[in-house]
Scaffold this active site. Structure first.
Site, short mmCIF file in Angstrom:
data_model
loop_
_atom_site.label_atom_id
_atom_site.label_comp_id
_atom_site.label_asym_id
_atom_site.label_seq_id
_atom_site.Cartn_x
_atom_site.Cartn_y
_atom_site.Cartn_z
N LYS A 45 0.84 -1.20 0.00
CA LYS A 45 0.00 0.00 0.00
C LYS A 45 0.87 1.24 0.00
CE LYS A 45 -4.10 2.13 1.86
NZ LYS A 45 -5.39 1.85 2.49
N ASP A 77 -10.45 5.02 11.75
CA ASP A 77 -11.19 4.97 10.48
C ASP A 77 -11.91 3.63 10.32
OD1 ASP A 77 -12.11 6.14 8.14
OD2 ASP A 77 -10.41 5.44 6.93
#
Length: 508
Positions: free
Chosen positions: A49, A149
């Site tokens: 990522k 999140d």
């Protein structure tokens, strides 16, 4: 050319002299995710990522390294948090981290979810969050981690040969770093996903684990109803700020009148959505307690652990899928094995595929002694004169002492190569316990987790075994391993007695 296949020209080479990017597999507000091959581990697939930010100061780089290190340490503690292997900075200055590549579905794609499945998945999510909120110990200091999140797209659901469905939480620590980077670069002090943010997070205030509990409440509401607790007129910051701070959430019964929700569960979700952190459940243990009560009372049809103990087949309270529970309870002792105290590796066919397992026969009293115990495993491999592997599992109870379960595997045998590769792939294995007393039933299933570093070695050993010349000296190699086994026992015992706080640990 499709987006999924496109690799930018500047990413064609090896990342960090190790990772070969193959294709783009995901894109979101925090960055892009690529499938890559780890060339140092024989092309093992991993996910890389890249974050959206580039470093503009040494301080940012230090903070990213710290968050990545904490996330990697956390990922070793919980089955329900995606494993993080590596991190770094690309030649273009983009921070990246490397994690296990998982083939599953986003929780978002499964919504709405039936109540029994909801309870099973939510329990796993809570176990992962609880582990993070309790923190990781680095050099004697405990660092609690808040996700910041929590939302359905950050929850991955993958098929699992033991649990049926396994939850993996993504992106721990990343939201905090991006929030910090945004503050430095744009003076904007908020980063998150508006429909799931707690009121205190929208304010830019200091947050703790109760902010994740609020986000979990939003997500639980959505998992059951397919809708969010609020319907603001727009998706702009101001509309969501008003909803989270001043508007009461809609009633679940109003959004989905057909849903027959236990009152306890409805109250739990609404408590998680309280505006003030002090009015919400104060930790994940409180939420897990309610979910546990629901499974035992309101939802009698839900799967229960195989053994009626707090130590379910996987550490941390994760339970067997009902299909696999039936599989275990219906197992019979192989006819070609003697009725005596013995342990041996054996395949286990499950709906999701073949699983490597340890089968053992012990007196029933001995099995009951090991229901609550520390578990630790180690592996040793020698190539000469004959490829042979020693697989040791230790069950340790301070009151009753150690129970050693050694297995010697001839790595020239293709079946053993497949079995060891399965161990590396799944990262854990069940210990299926049969009673020495008639009728020799399976009465419990324990488990042991395999550390990431050891999993990587297992794959390398399998590949190495395939290339070695044929040998007929397996007895000599086994005797050499037996000598090393005696030395290994003292090291393993020292490891466990130095770390008495864990109920179940795996190799390091």
């Amino acid at each position: 050319m499709s987006q999924s296949a496109f690799i930018p020209p500047h990413m064609k080479g090896l990342l960090a002299n190790r990772y070969q990017l193959k294709q783009l597999i995901g894109r979101g507000g925090m960055g892009e995710v690529f499938l890559a091959h780890d060339v140092l581990l024989g092309g093992t697939p991993v996910a890389v990522k890249f974050l959206t930010q580039t470093f503009c100061s040494a301080k940012m780089q230090q903070d990213f390294a710290r968050e990545a290190m904490l996330s990697a340490a956390l990922s070793q503690k919980s089955l329900h948090i995606v494993r993080a292997y590596d991190y770094g900075v690309s030649a273009e200055g983009k921070p990246f981290y490397v994690m296990e590549y998982l083939n599953g579905k986003s929780l978002k794609d499964l919504i709405p979810i039936p109540l029994p499945q909801f309870l099973t998945l939510t329990r796993q999510i809570c176990l992962g969050l609880q582990c993070a909120h309790q923190g990781v110990n680095i050099d004697g200091k405990v660092y609690p981690l808040v996700h910041r999140d929590i939302k359905p797209v950050n929850i991955l659901v993958i098929p699992d040969p033991i649990l049926g469905q396994l939850i993996k939480i993504l992106d721990f620590g990343i939201a905090k770093f991006i929030n910090y980077a945004n503050t430095l670069s744009t003076s904007r002090g908020f980063n998150g996903t508006l429909p799931y943010c707690s009121p205190e997070q929208l304010e830019g205030s200091e947050i703790d684990s109760r902010s994740d509990i609020y986000s979990l409440g939003v997500m639980m509401f959505e998992m059951l109803t397919g809708a969010k607790p609020w319907q603001p007129e727009t998706d702009l910051f101001g509309a969501w700020y008003k909803a989270h701070n001043f508007e009461a959430p809609r009633a679940i019964a109003t959004v989905n009148p057909q849903l027959k929700l236990p009152p306890q569960l409805n109250s739990l979700i609404m408590a998680c959505l309280e505006k003030k952190p002090s009015d919400r459940p104060q930790n994940m243990a409180e939420i897990l307690q309610v979910l546990g009560n629901l499974e035992q009372s309101s939802c009698q049809s839900l799967p229960k652990p195989l053994a009626a103990t707090d130590n379910s087949p996987f550490s941390g309270g994760t339970e067997l899928s009902p299909i696999l529970k039936t599989t275990f309870t219906q197992l019979t002792w192989p006819q070609n094995k003697p009725i005596q105290e013995i342990v041996f590796p054996h395949d286990l066919d499950t709906p999701q595929g073949t699983l490597a397992a340890l089968w053992l026969m012990l007196p029933e009293q001995e099995i009951q002694k090991r229901v609550l115990c520390q578990r630790y495993n180690q592996f040793i491999f020698i190539t000469s004169p004959h490829p042979m592997m020693l697989w040791v599992t230790l069950l340790y109870n301070r009151e009753f002492g150690p129970k050693w379960l050694p297995c010697y595997l001839d790595m020239q045998n293709p079946h053993n190569q497949t079995l060891v590769y399965s161990l590396a792939e799944y990262g854990r294995y069940p210990l299926i316990c049969f009673t020495l007393e008639p009728p020799h039933n399976c009465i419990n299933v324990l488990s042991s987790h395999i550390a990431n570093t050891q999993r990587q070695r297992l794959k390398l050993w399998v590949e190495k075994s395939k290339t070695l010349p044929k040998s007929d000296q397996s007895v000599l190699s086994k005797n050499l391993l037996k000598q090393q086994y005696k030395q290994m026992q003292s090291r393993m015992l020292h490891h466990l007695t130095e770390k008495p706080q864990f109920v179940a640990v795996s190799s390091t």
